[in-house]
Design a protein around this motif. Sequence first.
Motif, short mmCIF file in Angstrom:
data_model
loop_
_atom_site.label_atom_id
_atom_site.label_comp_id
_atom_site.label_asym_id
_atom_site.label_seq_id
_atom_site.Cartn_x
_atom_site.Cartn_y
_atom_site.Cartn_z
N ARG A 106 -14.73 0.42 -29.39
CA ARG A 106 -15.71 1.41 -28.92
C ARG A 106 -15.01 2.64 -28.35
O ARG A 106 -15.39 3.78 -28.63
N LEU A 107 -13.96 2.43 -27.56
CA LEU A 107 -13.20 3.55 -27.00
C LEU A 107 -12.53 4.35 -28.11
O LEU A 107 -12.53 5.59 -28.08
N ARG A 108 -11.94 3.65 -29.07
CA ARG A 108 -11.31 4.35 -30.20
C ARG A 108 -12.33 5.20 -30.95
O ARG A 108 -12.08 6.38 -31.25
N ASN A 109 -13.50 4.61 -31.26
CA ASN A 109 -14.51 5.34 -32.03
C ASN A 109 -14.96 6.60 -31.29
O ASN A 109 -15.25 7.63 -31.90
N ALA A 110 -15.05 6.49 -29.95
CA ALA A 110 -15.56 7.62 -29.17
C ALA A 110 -14.52 8.71 -28.96
O ALA A 110 -14.87 9.90 -28.90
N HIS A 111 -13.24 8.34 -28.87
CA HIS A 111 -12.25 9.32 -28.40
C HIS A 111 -11.08 9.57 -29.34
O HIS A 111 -10.46 10.64 -29.24
N ALA A 112 -10.72 8.63 -30.21
CA ALA A 112 -9.46 8.74 -30.95
C ALA A 112 -9.55 9.73 -32.10
O ALA A 112 -10.64 10.10 -32.54
N ARG A 113 -8.40 10.10 -32.61
CA ARG A 113 -8.33 11.02 -33.74
C ARG A 113 -8.74 10.33 -35.04
O ARG A 113 -9.28 10.96 -35.95
N SER A 114 -8.41 9.02 -35.14
CA SER A 114 -8.65 8.32 -36.40
C SER A 114 -8.95 6.85 -36.11
O SER A 114 -8.72 6.36 -34.99
N LEU A 115 -9.42 6.15 -37.12
CA LEU A 115 -9.76 4.73 -36.98
C LEU A 115 -8.51 3.89 -37.23
O LEU A 115 -8.35 3.27 -38.28
N PHE A 116 -7.62 3.85 -36.27
CA PHE A 116 -6.43 3.03 -36.40
C PHE A 116 -6.80 1.55 -36.28
O PHE A 116 -7.83 1.20 -35.69
N PRO A 117 -6.00 0.63 -36.82
CA PRO A 117 -6.30 -0.80 -36.72
C PRO A 117 -6.23 -1.31 -35.29
O PRO A 117 -5.41 -0.86 -34.49
N ILE A 118 -7.12 -2.26 -35.00
CA ILE A 118 -7.08 -3.01 -33.74
C ILE A 118 -7.00 -4.48 -34.11
O ILE A 118 -7.88 -5.00 -34.82
N THR A 119 -5.96 -5.16 -33.67
CA THR A 119 -5.73 -6.54 -34.08
C THR A 119 -5.48 -7.43 -32.87
O THR A 119 -5.11 -6.96 -31.80
#
Length: 554
Positions: A106-119
């Motif tokens: 959720r934090l990545r989707n809201a703030h990051a530049r790209s959809l990097f993997p989360i594992t």
Amino acid sequence: MKKSGIFGTLDPFLEDGPILGRRVANLGFLRALLAADPFEAYHFFIADKPRRESLSGHLATLAPDIAQEGRLAFMDRRELPARLAATPYACFHQSDCISHPAALARLRNAHARSLFPITGPVHSLSYPDYPAAFLRHLWPGATARDCIIATSRAGELAVHGFFERLRQGYGLAHMPGPSVRRIPLGVDADALERPLPGPEDKADLRQRLGLPQGRGLVLVLGRVSHASKMDLLPLIRAMARLAAERPDLGPASLLVAGWAEADDPFPQSLAELSARAGVDMILDLRPGERRKAELLAACDIFCSIADNPQETFGLTLLEAQAAGLPVVASDYDGYRDLVAHGETGVLVPTTGPAPAEADDFVDRLAPVLFDNQYHLLLAQRTVVHTPALALALAKLLENPALRRSMGQAGRQRVRDSFLWNAVIDRHIDLWDELSALPAPDIEQLRTVPHPLELPYSRVFAPYPARTLLPQDRLRPGRTGQALLSGKEFPVLYAGLDGLLEADAVRKLVFLARKGEAAGPLAERFRELCPGMDAERAAYHVLWAMKHDLLEPEP
């Protein structure tokens, strides 16, 4: 050559406490990752300052070159939004798939530049609150680049079982979820550098360790608990059977080594049961890493008869094979991935209950019981076949040449498939694979909330007497006027760093000096502070009101 991008995590990967499989695996992963050093830098977002400082000290020792080059960073988790927006992360990896991956997404989707993997990997899967944890993975913001890493085939099937159950029970057949991939755990290469002991070496080692000479030694290594690891009574029965039916095999002893609390009466009860059955048992509780290695070298056979769903992989089996021991293990969960039956050891048949149509009494009881209580109920209906266990032990006890050949084959199997450096290579390949998978445009996910995220401002809106409206007019309060004249300053508590800025607060109060509606004031404030988003601007306005820097116009 370094991969472009930065590795991120919310975990320290280093845990204090007893030597358990999860702790050993997490340390092994981190050590191997930093040894491979595939990324430009490594960012650790740790919840509190003492842990950040402790981890920094540990990693300075573990990876001195990376530390001296300034490529290790230890940050407060409250920095995540700003860091995600500013940093080209290659991936985020957690030490498990339970604690934070969905919140990170959720934090990545809201703030990051790209959809990097989360594992994140699985460890134990059998806790009754885990369905709720896996439910967090099923939400509209999940993508195929989010991935749960199963460490065994059985664990992979169990993860799919979680999602099948949740999708059926909650009507979520349409809901995206994470990818599931399988990568095993590993052992360090230095485990294979120790030469295998010959008969004289074993004799000398047993003498030094106070172990019996001239007897077959069967080693069990792990938590000494019938409720959380394995019930050893079938093994005791099997060895008693051998003593009665196969006296030609000669005497044999059972060495049980592993973790138990100092005040736990169970190990002594186990020893008394062994004595009553005529089995010589030696207890060696809480051995350190050095002694554990010595015990592996001194014994003839390694035995582990897991019967408990809390076990998912079986790291001790790899450690035993790396030490050149043949393995007798239950044909259960991840064990069947680790032992090549007939080549590196023997897998003993197991029998469990047929799947219930709906739920059964253990399913209903587990959520209201302690972990050891329902795990005991589950384990006691998993059968490790005693006659087959006795035959497997007899086969190895009577044939030293077979023990040697299986031990050597097991060592080679570990070398070929289960060293940490190869396991890390598989993680690196996985992150590359996930990054290349099709995914939605991240802009489409910016405002998609997680359904299990608590919407504080909405849920708790009835608590204050009123809420701030865009048309509410504000002006500098008494403290705000003193701030503008240089007689006061903003008091920013620790813990608000990175969210509130003293210079920005002064600009906000200045903008309201003649009176201004809250909505337009926040917009003008954002224009004056590059990089300020609407949420932080609104936070500044309310905080300024709280501290008498702004007040409502009468």
